[in-house]
Enzyme design. Structure first.
Site, PDB file in Angstrom:
ATOM      1  N   GLY A 195       0.828  -1.190   0.000  1.00  0.00           N
ATOM      2  CA  GLY A 195       0.000   0.000   0.000  1.00  0.00           C
ATOM      3  C   GLY A 195       0.858   1.234   0.000  1.00  0.00           C
ATOM      4  O   GLY A 195       2.077   1.154   0.100  1.00  0.00           O
TER       5      GLY A 195
ATOM      6  N   GLY B 232       4.336   0.210   0.659  1.00  0.00           N
ATOM      7  CA  GLY B 232       4.447  -1.091   1.310  1.00  0.00           C
ATOM      8  C   GLY B 232       4.998  -2.136   0.356  1.00  0.00           C
ATOM      9  O   GLY B 232       5.378  -1.852  -0.771  1.00  0.00           O
ATOM     10  N   LEU B 233       5.036  -3.356   0.820  1.00  0.00           N
ATOM     11  CA  LEU B 233       5.614  -4.450   0.071  1.00  0.00           C
ATOM     12  C   LEU B 233       4.757  -5.684   0.271  1.00  0.00           C
ATOM     13  O   LEU B 233       4.264  -5.923   1.372  1.00  0.00           O
ATOM     14  CB  LEU B 233       7.031  -4.710   0.603  1.00  0.00           C
ATOM     15  CG  LEU B 233       7.710  -5.953   0.100  1.00  0.00           C
ATOM     16  CD1 LEU B 233       8.295  -5.669  -1.278  1.00  0.00           C
ATOM     17  CD2 LEU B 233       8.774  -6.382   1.058  1.00  0.00           C
ATOM     18  N   ALA B 234       4.555  -6.454  -0.770  1.00  0.00           N
ATOM     19  CA  ALA B 234       3.802  -7.699  -0.662  1.00  0.00           C
ATOM     20  C   ALA B 234       4.659  -8.847  -1.165  1.00  0.00           C
ATOM     21  O   ALA B 234       5.323  -8.731  -2.190  1.00  0.00           O
ATOM     22  CB  ALA B 234       2.519  -7.616  -1.468  1.00  0.00           C
TER      23      ALA B 234
ATOM     24  N   CYS C 249      -2.415  -1.440  -5.707  1.00  0.00           N
ATOM     25  CA  CYS C 249      -1.460  -0.336  -5.889  1.00  0.00           C
ATOM     26  C   CYS C 249      -1.942   0.690  -6.911  1.00  0.00           C
ATOM     27  O   CYS C 249      -1.146   1.461  -7.436  1.00  0.00           O
ATOM     28  CB  CYS C 249      -0.083  -0.860  -6.273  1.00  0.00           C
ATOM     29  SG  CYS C 249       0.649  -1.902  -4.997  1.00  0.00           S
TER      30      CYS C 249
END
Length: 80
Positions: free
Chosen positions: A5, A16-18, A34
């Site tokens: 996000g 953020g990171l996924a 995103c």
């Protein structure tokens, strides 16, 4: 790991990171991840054709993150 996000505040933007390992990807049918229209979401399990859990990849991911970004990760017992 959780979906990525973007957060904006105090003139600072962070993303953020996924790392989707074995995520139920049907949830992504209801959002625009995103904000990227027409782009899909996948997982390590789907790409590799086998069940991959967070436990399988967490430590190698953290090691690689530290190497790529030339940093040391510090973990807190108190998430607040």
């Amino acid at each position: 790991l959780a979906p990525a996000g973007v957060h904006c505040g105090n003139h600072i933007t962070s993303h953020g990171l996924a790392l989707n390992c074995c995520t139920d990807l049907t949830w992504f049918d209801h959002i625009v991840p995103c904000g990227l229209e027409g782009k899909g979401v996948t997982s390590l399990s789907r790409e590799l054709g086998r069940h991959v859990t967070v436990d399988h990849v967490l430590q190698p991911f953290l090691d690689s993150f530290q190497e790529v970004f030339d940093c040391t990760l510090v973990f807190s017992e108190d998430p607040g």
